[in-house]
Enzyme design. Sequence first.
Site, PDB file in Angstrom:
ATOM      1  N   HIS A  69      -7.464  21.524  20.486  1.00 52.18           N
ATOM      2  CA  HIS A  69      -8.829  22.002  20.716  1.00 52.18           C
ATOM      3  C   HIS A  69      -8.920  23.527  20.583  1.00 52.18           C
ATOM      4  CE1 HIS A  69      -9.821  17.985  22.283  1.00 52.18           C
ATOM      5  NE2 HIS A  69      -8.672  18.076  22.945  1.00 52.18           N
ATOM      6  N   SER A  99     -12.814  45.307   3.023  1.00 56.31           N
ATOM      7  CA  SER A  99     -14.269  45.198   3.099  1.00 56.31           C
ATOM      8  C   SER A  99     -14.904  46.268   2.233  1.00 56.31           C
ATOM      9  CB  SER A  99     -14.729  45.357   4.552  1.00 56.31           C
ATOM     10  OG  SER A  99     -16.122  45.570   4.622  1.00 56.31           O
ATOM     11  N   LYS A 108     -10.880  46.704   7.572  1.00 56.85           N
ATOM     12  CA  LYS A 108     -10.789  45.265   7.385  1.00 56.85           C
ATOM     13  C   LYS A 108      -9.722  44.882   6.351  1.00 56.85           C
ATOM     14  CE  LYS A 108     -13.276  42.369   8.521  1.00 56.85           C
ATOM     15  NZ  LYS A 108     -14.611  42.089   7.934  1.00 56.85           N
ATOM     16  N   GLU A 150      -9.357  31.731   2.476  1.00 63.22           N
ATOM     17  CA  GLU A 150     -10.748  31.292   2.541  1.00 63.22           C
ATOM     18  C   GLU A 150     -11.130  30.533   1.271  1.00 63.22           C
ATOM     19  OE1 GLU A 150     -12.878  34.879   3.309  1.00 63.22           O
ATOM     20  OE2 GLU A 150     -12.175  35.027   5.384  1.00 63.22           O
TER      21      GLU A 150
END
Length: 432
Positions: free
Chosen positions: A125, A252, A258, A265
């Site tokens: 979880h 980024s 970043k 992804e």
Amino acid sequence: APFDIQGSKAHSAMLAKVGLLTAEERDAIHRGLDAIGREIAAGKFRWQTALEDVHMNIEQALTKRVPAAAKLHTARSRNDQVATDMRLYLKAACAEILGQVREAQRAIFRVAGQNRDVLIPGYTHLQRAQPVYLAHHLFAYLEMLARDAERFAAVADHANWCPLGSGAIAGTTLPIDREYTARLLGFTDAAGRPRVTTNSMGAVSDRDVYIEFAAACALAGVHFSRIAEDLILWASQEFRFADLPDAFCTGSSLMPQKKNPDSMELLRGKSARLQGNLNTLLVLVKGLPLTYNRDLQEDKPPVFDSHDQTVLCLQVLAGTFAGMKVNRDRCATAVADPALLATDLADYLVRQGVPFREAHHAVGAVVRLAERKQVALDRLSLAEVQAVHAAFKADWVESFHLAKAMARRRGTGMPGPAQVARQFARWKRLLG
């Protein structure tokens, strides 16, 4: 094109064997096909869209060069020709994917070997659950990919039946030798016996193996996505268990601090694409009457795309693991949380003769007590835990000794050091 040429050479050899071509005609056809194959490989062949497809382009070009090629289409249809080409293609595609699966597994295995002693929290979880060796976690990925490999091997086996000779629907009246063609094309079993399809209508209309291939790719894509999600989490500032290689990440456009895990992804995104290809094939064939229908022209793009994307995903997966660095200190800090061994504390009570449900309830009360007092679980006093349950003894706190806790996990498939060592040996043997 290579598979079409391979099929045509086998077909013409069979026609010569049964006397429908002369040996000279066969040899001239083979020389012409080999020349066209070299031109295609070199990018010099001139494709003509007016000729509709690969098969007619090759046949027309061959006939211009070799007059005897006008006989090449004797006793075959584009229906069984395409079916044969695609089965040859699918066998080759599965072989390529199996090789890429092996490379990805080896890259993951190397990370496990470099971090053999690293422990991390396992999660359920997305909550910290119990400690496991990082290698044990990575071996779960190897198991996923091994199941994928089994599926692709099964697809290759299902594709390993020769439909050539089925004609458009009902075969031919000419004296062909389907078994001879099957042997030439490698459609044989482990004992070298030819495998030929046994129903001419099914042979040209069946698309099961296409769907099975797309399904194997789709499920592999789900596995890629799940692995990618773990790595995305591990690379986040909240976890920081691992650093992903710069080559598979970007910065980024706005925020200079970043480092985005783009490759992972994209693996998640590719999973959706692979599932879409499977759905396309299922919907395409669900309402078709036997045998061939022009709808089936649309069966190639999803198959080809699933092949290309699956190979690409496996290459990126292997490359990402090859450059991944594990943050050992961060992993050690996370796994030091004594709450991860709350279940071990319940097991301690079970060894004292307490029924598990009662032990589970007692440890839950101990956890709530530690939370109220805002101390770590192993910082409670003996008197405090004995007030919860009398079965706690002076050695209760030894349940939080991480090394001892891991050593108790001795059963097959568990993350204890002895079992993990066995898995290292197993995977080393399997991966060569």
